[in-house]
Design a protein around this motif. Structure first.
Motif, mmCIF file in Angstrom:
data_model
loop_
_atom_site.group_PDB
_atom_site.id
_atom_site.type_symbol
_atom_site.label_atom_id
_atom_site.label_comp_id
_atom_site.label_asym_id
_atom_site.label_seq_id
_atom_site.Cartn_x
_atom_site.Cartn_y
_atom_site.Cartn_z
ATOM 1 N N ALA A 318 -32.196 -58.726 33.838
ATOM 2 C CA ALA A 318 -31.980 -60.169 33.994
ATOM 3 C C ALA A 318 -30.996 -60.677 32.944
ATOM 4 N N LEU A 319 -31.159 -60.238 31.694
ATOM 5 C CA LEU A 319 -30.228 -60.620 30.631
ATOM 6 C C LEU A 319 -28.815 -60.137 30.946
ATOM 7 N N ALA A 320 -28.712 -58.895 31.389
ATOM 8 C CA ALA A 320 -27.400 -58.331 31.688
ATOM 9 C C ALA A 320 -26.727 -59.067 32.843
ATOM 10 N N SER A 321 -27.480 -59.319 33.935
ATOM 11 C CA SER A 321 -26.903 -59.927 35.129
ATOM 12 C C SER A 321 -26.453 -61.359 34.887
ATOM 13 N N ILE A 322 -27.358 -62.218 34.444
ATOM 14 C CA ILE A 322 -27.004 -63.617 34.238
ATOM 15 C C ILE A 322 -26.032 -63.746 33.065
ATOM 16 N N MET A 377 -9.254 -70.462 40.790
ATOM 17 C CA MET A 377 -10.287 -69.628 40.169
ATOM 18 C C MET A 377 -11.509 -69.512 41.074
ATOM 19 N N TRP A 378 -11.885 -70.600 41.716
ATOM 20 C CA TRP A 378 -13.029 -70.604 42.642
ATOM 21 C C TRP A 378 -12.764 -69.650 43.814
ATOM 22 N N ALA A 379 -11.535 -69.694 44.345
ATOM 23 C CA ALA A 379 -11.172 -68.826 45.464
ATOM 24 C C ALA A 379 -11.217 -67.356 45.053
ATOM 25 N N ALA A 380 -10.739 -67.053 43.847
ATOM 26 C CA ALA A 380 -10.737 -65.662 43.372
ATOM 27 C C ALA A 380 -12.160 -65.115 43.271
ATOM 28 N N VAL A 381 -13.066 -65.935 42.778
ATOM 29 C CA VAL A 381 -14.464 -65.509 42.646
ATOM 30 C C VAL A 381 -15.074 -65.214 44.004
ATOM 31 N N HIS A 382 -14.704 -65.979 45.033
ATOM 32 C CA HIS A 382 -15.278 -65.773 46.365
ATOM 33 C C HIS A 382 -14.577 -64.654 47.134
ATOM 34 N N LEU A 383 -13.340 -64.361 46.772
ATOM 35 C CA LEU A 383 -12.620 -63.293 47.463
ATOM 36 C C LEU A 383 -12.965 -61.909 46.927
ATOM 37 N N TRP A 384 -13.168 -61.783 45.615
ATOM 38 C CA TRP A 384 -13.391 -60.466 45.002
ATOM 39 C C TRP A 384 -14.614 -60.451 44.081
ATOM 40 N N PRO A 385 -15.759 -60.945 44.537
ATOM 41 C CA PRO A 385 -16.931 -61.009 43.641
ATOM 42 C C PRO A 385 -17.455 -59.633 43.235
ATOM 43 N N ASN A 386 -17.516 -58.702 44.173
ATOM 44 C CA ASN A 386 -18.051 -57.371 43.860
ATOM 45 C C ASN A 386 -17.180 -56.628 42.850
ATOM 46 N N GLN A 387 -15.886 -56.726 43.041
ATOM 47 C CA GLN A 387 -14.974 -56.064 42.106
ATOM 48 C C GLN A 387 -15.081 -56.659 40.712
ATOM 49 N N ASN A 396 -26.107 -50.550 39.309
ATOM 50 C CA ASN A 396 -27.225 -50.626 40.239
ATOM 51 C C ASN A 396 -26.891 -51.606 41.367
ATOM 52 N N GLN A 397 -26.937 -51.159 42.624
ATOM 53 C CA GLN A 397 -26.481 -51.982 43.739
ATOM 54 C C GLN A 397 -27.318 -53.239 43.907
ATOM 55 N N GLU A 398 -28.640 -53.109 43.713
ATOM 56 C CA GLU A 398 -29.497 -54.296 43.817
ATOM 57 C C GLU A 398 -29.106 -55.332 42.779
ATOM 58 N N LEU A 399 -28.799 -54.877 41.561
ATOM 59 C CA LEU A 399 -28.397 -55.787 40.496
ATOM 60 C C LEU A 399 -27.012 -56.374 40.770
ATOM 61 N N VAL A 400 -26.123 -55.581 41.360
ATOM 62 C CA VAL A 400 -24.794 -56.075 41.736
ATOM 63 C C VAL A 400 -24.924 -57.204 42.758
ATOM 64 N N ASP A 401 -25.758 -57.001 43.784
ATOM 65 C CA ASP A 401 -25.944 -58.027 44.816
ATOM 66 C C ASP A 401 -26.527 -59.315 44.229
ATOM 67 N N THR A 403 -26.271 -60.352 41.133
ATOM 68 C CA THR A 403 -25.276 -60.959 40.248
ATOM 69 C C THR A 403 -24.194 -61.678 41.045
ATOM 70 N N VAL A 404 -23.760 -61.088 42.148
ATOM 71 C CA VAL A 404 -22.728 -61.702 42.989
ATOM 72 C C VAL A 404 -23.229 -63.019 43.567
ATOM 73 N N PHE A 405 -24.454 -63.023 44.092
ATOM 74 C CA PHE A 405 -25.012 -64.245 44.669
ATOM 75 C C PHE A 405 -25.156 -65.326 43.603
ATOM 76 N N ALA A 406 -25.651 -64.945 42.428
ATOM 77 C CA ALA A 406 -25.807 -65.906 41.332
ATOM 78 C C ALA A 406 -24.460 -66.485 40.919
ATOM 79 N N LEU A 407 -23.422 -65.658 40.907
ATOM 80 C CA LEU A 407 -22.091 -66.099 40.509
ATOM 81 C C LEU A 407 -21.554 -67.157 41.474
ATOM 82 N N LYS A 408 -21.710 -66.922 42.764
ATOM 83 C CA LYS A 408 -21.202 -67.875 43.763
ATOM 84 C C LYS A 408 -21.926 -69.218 43.675
#
Length: 511
Positions: A318-322, A377-387, A396-401, A403-408
């Protein structure tokens, strides 16, 4: 070469030729024929086309802020590659304390620079250089205090405890903070005093000093962390090396560079009471923003540890992701801060010179520029969030998913945040620090912290598929909306006041 002569009664330049070695008394900034070349760099802020000035100042300032923000990103990427989630958790735990350091450097640097720009506009070169000298002295004093306190066990252990540092990353975080604090003077000069270079009319030189530091930081991070395997200690040491390079470049500019509008002079180093009060007063808004961000991070880290323990992700994840989300979010805001910082000397100079139409034009065009950048900047985050997320060593794929959702979600209102940042900074640049501080605190303290505390209790009841951990990133766009709306109210009132200043119905305050 003949020059125009300053007429005190008329308050303008006359077309009478003046002998080159004759002083020109009463001219703005203490001008004389020998200084005309260097003074033109500053005085054009009151005469050149506003759009051109903003573009000239903003481009290096934006890149400079991105470079400055890159220090944290660079550390995160290298530590993520070497230590993965543990490295990210350690940097996240250290982040609130690092923000405290940044707050102190901005209190001194931004306050001194704002005062210097105002003095420039008023024609007081001595006052502008006194602000520079006193800023350097204050930087030394605060740096010694920070370095000492970081090695006092009750102080450093207390800070680590309230920052949410877990037992697994305690030693890593402590090492990182103590190394950074030992070279805090490098940050104060390399970043805080750097702002004066822009006020002296050399925005590209200001950018150059920061780029040098970032490049040095990358080189030594690779050497210390990847090649030599020094881990946390190596990353912190590389950061100091980068800050040292910037510090040397800044001092060289003000001491050795010929024909500059501001000089660092020995006679202006002793603290002068009124100057110190004005520096700290004008810098308080910037300090408040960062101090509030530190408080937010202290609160957030503890909530992450608490709700992370109740979530399958766990505390460190949780610390790492957020933590990664927060660093990316901060990085997207840096260009907007860059616009605000870039137009500060233009606003301050023209406000000090009572050119209120140019002040308003600078403000509106600055807001428009910040908004356009925010959209990109907003568009870049939505276009390449996983990268973007994967670059931080989260595998960890679950943690990646997650983190991506939290970022958006956290960056949902980013396109409107530029308006809020430039608006609050306007009041600092024009000598209204209380208003600026209040607007800066609305998002970070008055709105965001209550959202962090109460939304985890409320959101799962409203949206049953969400958890208390999810609520922590939903809190940010809610706080953004409230802060943007509050800034809009202040700006409407300020534009009415500006009209009265232009018509002479209201007199501008003296500084």
């Amino acid at each position: 070469m003949p020059v125009s002569k300053w007429n005190k009664e008329q308050g303008e330049w006359n077309a009478e030729p003046v002998v080159k070695d004759e002083p020109v008394p009463g001219a703005p900034m203490g001008l004389d024929p020998d200084n005309l070349g260097r003074d033109d760099e500053v005085n054009r802020m009151g005469t050149a086309r506003v759009a051109r000035l903003i573009t000239e100042f903003a481009a290096p300032s934006i890149v400079g802020m991105l470079v400055n923000g890159a220090y944290n990103i660079i550390d995160s990427i290298f530590l993520g590659s070497a230590l993965h989630e543990v490295g990210q958790a350690a940097v996240t735990a250290a982040n609130p304390i690092m923000i405290v350091f940044l707050a102190i450097s901005m209190l001194i640097g931004n306050g001194g620079n704002a005062l210097s720009a105002l003095r420039m506009g008023e024609g007081d070169r001595q006052g502008a250089e006194r602000s520079l000298g006193n800023t350097v002295t204050l930087s030394v004093i605060f740096s010694v205090l920070v370095a000492v306190l970081a090695f006092v066990p009750p102080c450093i252990n207390g800070l680590l405890s309230i920052s949410g540092t877990t037992a697994e990353v305690w030693d890593y975080t402590k090492t990182f903070i103590q190394i950074i604090s030992s070279g805090f003077i490098l940050q104060c000069i390399g970043m805080g005093v750097n702002n004066f270079i822009r006020t002296a009319g050399r925005p590209n030189r200001a950018l150059g000093t920061m780029v040098v530091g970032a490049v040095v930081c990358v080189i030594f991070n690779y050497l210390f962390v990847i090649i030599l395997g020094w881990g946390i200690a190596g990353s912190a040491s590389a950061t100091l090396m980068g800050q040292a390079a910037s510090c040397v470049c800044v001092l060289w500019f003000f001491i050795k560079t010929p024909n500059v509008s501001l000089k660092l002079r020995r006679r202006h180093l002793p603290l002068e009471g009124r100057t110190v009060r004005m520096v700290l007063s004008l810098g308080f808004a910037s300090f408040a923003v960062q101090a509030a961000a530190a408080v937010v991070n202290f609160v957030l880290n503890n909530l992450l540890v608490n709700y992370g323990a109740q979530n399958p992700l766990g505390q460190e994840a949780a610390l790492a992701s957020i933590g990664v989300v927060s660093r990316i979010a901060l990085f997207t805001v840096f260009p907007l801060i860059g616009v605000a910082v870039a137009i500060q000397p233009i606003l301050g100079y023209n406000y000090g010179a009572r050119l209120f139409k140019r002040v308003r034009t600078t403000l509106f065009e600055g807001m428009a520029g910040a908004t356009m950048i925010a959209v990109v900047m907003w568009a870049a985050v939505h276009l390449w969030p996983n990268q973007i997320v994967s670059a931080f060593g989260i595998v960890n794929q679950e943690l990646v998913d997650f983190t991506v959702f939290a970022l958006k979600i956290q960056l949902a209102l980013l396109p409107f945040v530029g308006f809020q940042i430039v608006g609050s900074n306007y009041f600092q640049a024009t000598g209204q620090p209380i208003k600026s501080a209040f607007l800066s605190l609305t998002r970070q303290v008055l709105f965001l912290i209550p959202m962090y505390l109460f939304l985890p209790e409320i959101l799962p009841q409203i949206m049953p598929h969400t958890t208390s951990l999810d609520a922590l990133y939903f809190a940010v766009p809610v706080a953004d909306f409230l802060a943007i709306f509050t800034t809009l109210i202040f700006m409407v009132w300020e534009m009415r006041r500006m009209k009265k200043l232009e018509s002479g119905e209201l007199q501008a305050a003296e500084f």
